[in-house]
Design an enzyme around this catalytic site. Sequence first.
Site, PDB file in Angstrom:
ATOM      1  N   SER A 181      29.625  -5.236  -6.618  1.00 52.91           N
ATOM      2  CA  SER A 181      30.407  -6.297  -7.230  1.00 52.91           C
ATOM      3  C   SER A 181      30.916  -5.777  -8.575  1.00 52.91           C
ATOM      4  O   SER A 181      30.167  -5.157  -9.327  1.00 52.91           O
ATOM      5  CB  SER A 181      29.516  -7.529  -7.432  1.00 52.91           C
ATOM      6  OG  SER A 181      30.236  -8.511  -8.142  1.00 52.91           O
ATOM      7  N   GLY A 182      32.217  -5.965  -8.851  1.00 52.04           N
ATOM      8  CA  GLY A 182      32.760  -5.515 -10.123  1.00 52.04           C
ATOM      9  C   GLY A 182      33.127  -4.042 -10.140  1.00 52.04           C
ATOM     10  O   GLY A 182      33.467  -3.480 -11.175  1.00 52.04           O
ATOM     11  N   SER A 213     -11.273  -9.365  19.340  1.00 56.74           N
ATOM     12  CA  SER A 213     -11.481  -8.765  18.028  1.00 56.74           C
ATOM     13  C   SER A 213     -12.737  -7.911  18.055  1.00 56.74           C
ATOM     14  O   SER A 213     -13.502  -7.948  19.010  1.00 56.74           O
ATOM     15  CB  SER A 213     -11.651  -9.841  16.969  1.00 56.74           C
ATOM     16  OG  SER A 213     -10.496 -10.616  16.920  1.00 56.74           O
ATOM     17  N   VAL A 214     -12.909  -7.168  16.976  1.00 57.66           N
ATOM     18  CA  VAL A 214     -14.119  -6.369  16.817  1.00 57.66           C
ATOM     19  C   VAL A 214     -15.341  -7.272  17.033  1.00 57.66           C
ATOM     20  O   VAL A 214     -16.284  -6.910  17.719  1.00 57.66           O
ATOM     21  CB  VAL A 214     -14.182  -5.779  15.395  1.00 57.66           C
ATOM     22  CG1 VAL A 214     -15.382  -4.865  15.261  1.00 57.66           C
ATOM     23  CG2 VAL A 214     -12.907  -5.027  15.074  1.00 57.66           C
ATOM     24  N   LYS A 221     -21.377 -11.796  25.017  1.00 55.78           N
ATOM     25  CA  LYS A 221     -22.553 -12.124  24.184  1.00 55.78           C
ATOM     26  C   LYS A 221     -23.356 -13.270  24.791  1.00 55.78           C
ATOM     27  O   LYS A 221     -23.904 -14.119  24.071  1.00 55.78           O
ATOM     28  CB  LYS A 221     -22.135 -12.457  22.750  1.00 55.78           C
ATOM     29  CG  LYS A 221     -21.331 -11.325  22.107  1.00 55.78           C
ATOM     30  CD  LYS A 221     -21.214 -11.471  20.621  1.00 55.78           C
ATOM     31  CE  LYS A 221     -20.369 -10.333  20.059  1.00 55.78           C
ATOM     32  NZ  LYS A 221     -20.173 -10.394  18.620  1.00 55.78           N
ATOM     33  N   SER A 271      29.984  -5.400   1.303  1.00 52.43           N
ATOM     34  CA  SER A 271      29.407  -4.865   2.558  1.00 52.43           C
ATOM     35  C   SER A 271      28.299  -3.854   2.283  1.00 52.43           C
ATOM     36  O   SER A 271      28.471  -2.667   2.495  1.00 52.43           O
ATOM     37  CB  SER A 271      30.494  -4.278   3.466  1.00 52.43           C
ATOM     38  OG  SER A 271      31.385  -3.450   2.756  1.00 52.43           O
ATOM     39  N   SER A 307      38.741  -5.061  -5.205  1.00 55.81           N
ATOM     40  CA  SER A 307      39.888  -5.946  -5.006  1.00 55.81           C
ATOM     41  C   SER A 307      41.103  -5.449  -5.782  1.00 55.81           C
ATOM     42  O   SER A 307      42.226  -5.443  -5.278  1.00 55.81           O
ATOM     43  CB  SER A 307      39.535  -7.368  -5.442  1.00 55.81           C
ATOM     44  OG  SER A 307      38.519  -7.870  -4.619  1.00 55.81           O
ATOM     45  N   GLY A 363      35.669  -2.782  -8.675  1.00 59.23           N
ATOM     46  CA  GLY A 363      37.127  -2.661  -8.705  1.00 59.23           C
ATOM     47  C   GLY A 363      37.756  -2.622  -7.321  1.00 59.23           C
ATOM     48  O   GLY A 363      38.923  -2.246  -7.180  1.00 59.23           O
TER      49      GLY A 363
END
Lengths: 645, 307
Positions: free
Chosen positions: A484-485, A38-39, A172, A556, A489, A487
């Site tokens: 979802s919803g 590290s620094v 050090k 999907s 299917s 259409g």
Amino acid sequence: MADSEVIYETDALIAEDIDAYLEQHQHKSLLRFITCGSVDDGKSTLIGRLLYDSKMIFEDQLASLEADSKQVGTQGQDIDFALLVDGLAAEREQGITIDVAYRFFATEKRKFIVADTPGHEQYTRNMVTGASTADLAVILIDARKGVLTQTRRHSYLCHLLGIRNIVLAVNKMDLVDYDKAAFDDIVSDYRDFAAEIGIEDFLAVPVSGLKGDNIIAKSDATPWYDGPALLDHLEMVGLDFDRRRKQPFRMAVQWVNRPNLDFRGFSGLIASGRIAPGDAVRVLPSGKTSTVARIVTMPALGAAEGDGDLDHAIAGQSVTITLADEIDCSRGDVIAAADAPPEVADQFEATIVWMADEPMLPGRPYAMKIGTNNLRATITDEKYQVNVNTMEKTPGKELGLNGIAVCNISTDKPVPFTSYDDNPDLGGFILIDRITNATVAAGMIHFALRRSQNIHWQAIDVTREAHAEQKNQKAKLLWFTGLSGSGKSTIANLVEKKLHALGKHSFLLDGDNVRHGLNRDLGFTDADRVENIRRVGEVAKLMTDAGLIVLTAFISPFRAERQMVRQMLPESEFIEVFVDTPLEVAEQRDVKGLYKKARAGELKNFTGIDSPYELPENAEITVNTVEMTAEEAAEYIVEQMFNGS
Amino acid sequence: MTAEAGLTPERLTHLERLEAEAIHIMREVVAEAENPVMMYSVGKDSAVMLHLAKMAFYPSPPPFPLLHVDTTWKFQAMYALREKAAKDAGMELIVHRNPEAVEKGINPFDHGSLHTDLWKTEGLKQALTAHGFDAAFGGARRDEEKARAKERVFSFRTENHGWDPKNQRPELWSLYNARKNKGESVRVFPISNWTELDIWQYIHLNNIEIVPLYFSAPRPTVEREGMILMVDDERFRFEDGEEPVERSIRFRTLGCYPLTGAVESEAATLPQIIQEMLLTTTSEREGRAIDHDQAASMEKKKREGYF
């Protein structure tokens, strides 16, 4: 302070006999190393010191260094060597290094390239990048602090990347009065840890980057230390190329050189071994054999064609070779010693280091580059993750930024390889996101999975074409995608009715229905969604093999998975049908009451609410359910299906 | 101390490794890019790049054109070598001059940093876009400047040719990710890991032809604000009291002649040049005016698309 007499002699040689100096410089070898710490450990100071003491700093740079040191340095009126090394403006402001930087210096014996990388855990990927090309690692420890979590992390990563030469620089030392006992304690701690993770050997050096002790030359302050100074060691240590040179010959073909009909050369960088004209070679994966005719290089100015030919070449050289026989060989193939070819496989165990913000998802296809091969790969199974701080192994399904895991990985075609341990050039790979093209992971192959060697594709006599022909149709996969919803299917159901009426053989795979059976073990996390689609894709593919027109209705949401299924099938069989319904409209319809639940926070990971929907970019058919009724949409789709092809 | 255990012919020198690396990189680009080009500035680094390209693809000529982004203010000797070098290599030479800069008569005397912006930065972007190049080789080295020390070998650019230093692709081993989306491009730096000394030594070892201005000779000059400028053609503008003075000079880097400082020197051979370089006390870019503005100026220029 250490005396830099080594450097002084070099200076004298430059002034007195430049030709002798050039002769010396010309024959230097190259050592690439990485510094980890590290620094706070004084890493930049140490590198700055190496550059400074080896006279790689010019006077103008020094002047600006002195000015900067006074202005923003951390050493009072003294030179802050760290400022030499900190590059980008953003880093200077933050006072940390955020990327990999490469530095250069040379001594009488060697030229050095230093990869300087940040030490914090969030920069694991940067460290891995720097370590990938290093022959040696210098791991810094603050003598006052000893072996820390980060020391372990750095050591583990260097070892993982296959660095065989580890130097522990206990820095050090001036701040602990060059105390031998302090040094010995740290070395002893480190030795225990190193043995645990498989580091067989390392050299520990007591140094002070700030004062220069044991950096360029041995220091009087540590009479009890009988090892070499850091730089002496860097000059003497063995190179990885020495090891590779002794392995069998292997070269990945990069490019086929074909200037005219009489010349066909195979260009590449020799990964291991040695090659000479007359040597028997084998081309992988085909297994065809031949012998080396020529090793071609450009002749010197004015010399005749052919004069540049080499009598041999070794690992690390970029060459162009010609073979005695006309055999198939192209980019991605490996030319190897005939009697010691590498393995060929398409399933592997490997360690993966994840480098992207977006997590790794098992089952999702990624682009893979290994050697000179560009393939498609999926992670089939995540065995366990490794905690880089504690080395603990934990099970997991996903893998986030800087995560490390041992995984099984499967490629779309067989590829010649070696283990990473044997040779990083043929056993290291990267994974690339196929949408953004970002490099998202680094991987290191352990070994091929046996199942890939033993399970062969069974050839079937009644072909998929024959199946379809008997039904008087062409196999298709109509892939409905949308919120979802939206259409999906409903429309898919209407389309199938119309196909049935037309005498077509079809089957509808509905998302909800499949989740009751085949996929009932899957939830709605990103990883599970990917696996859900993969399985449906495989089932749909089997049905098209049987000659059916398959319809699927799944949200999907991810482009990558839709793309994955597209690529499972022959071109033109995959028809992406985008049921385009704006979120507001789908939410308003809310046929199943799911949006309400999701908005109330009762349903997590709901597409459009707290999980994204990635719009199709190249859908073959788009139907807008605001402008069309379901019946109109179905009519339009059938029309497009039979008009289009 | 004894010398390192035997440098035998079975071990590669640092220059051989750098050469092999650069050739490997060039071949990767040709194998993976659709429409590569080599930036050619006629300087010593370009000379080395061109030599490496010839080696990489021999006996074929390098399978890409050379692109010179011209400012019309280069030294005459550079224009002469440019034509010859392309011809010798059997490569197409594309010269691009920013039409806007041509029209406005942009020059280094009147327009300051606008000169670099329009001719070079904008000119380069125009040329790359106009020809649809998706990979451009450059001769930048990591030892030249701090910002370059962090740049990748394959440096990805957005559709606007911008560089994002914080969002660079990790680059591991010798595996380069050359994939990109339509409109995006990569700048590729095969000699990233070479130092100035390596360049000179390589030129020396391989007898690579370079612009004669690198060698010392008596030339007409003017000294201005501590820089020695060469009076290369009749467009040079003298200030009050200035007279051309003949000095024995040479150049350590070559750019636009009114912006490039010469050094007084007697070095007339490559070994002498190298000797002078090693004993000198100022770094290479000092001779170019571009860097002096502010500490982080190069990084800023790179973000904007300067090479």
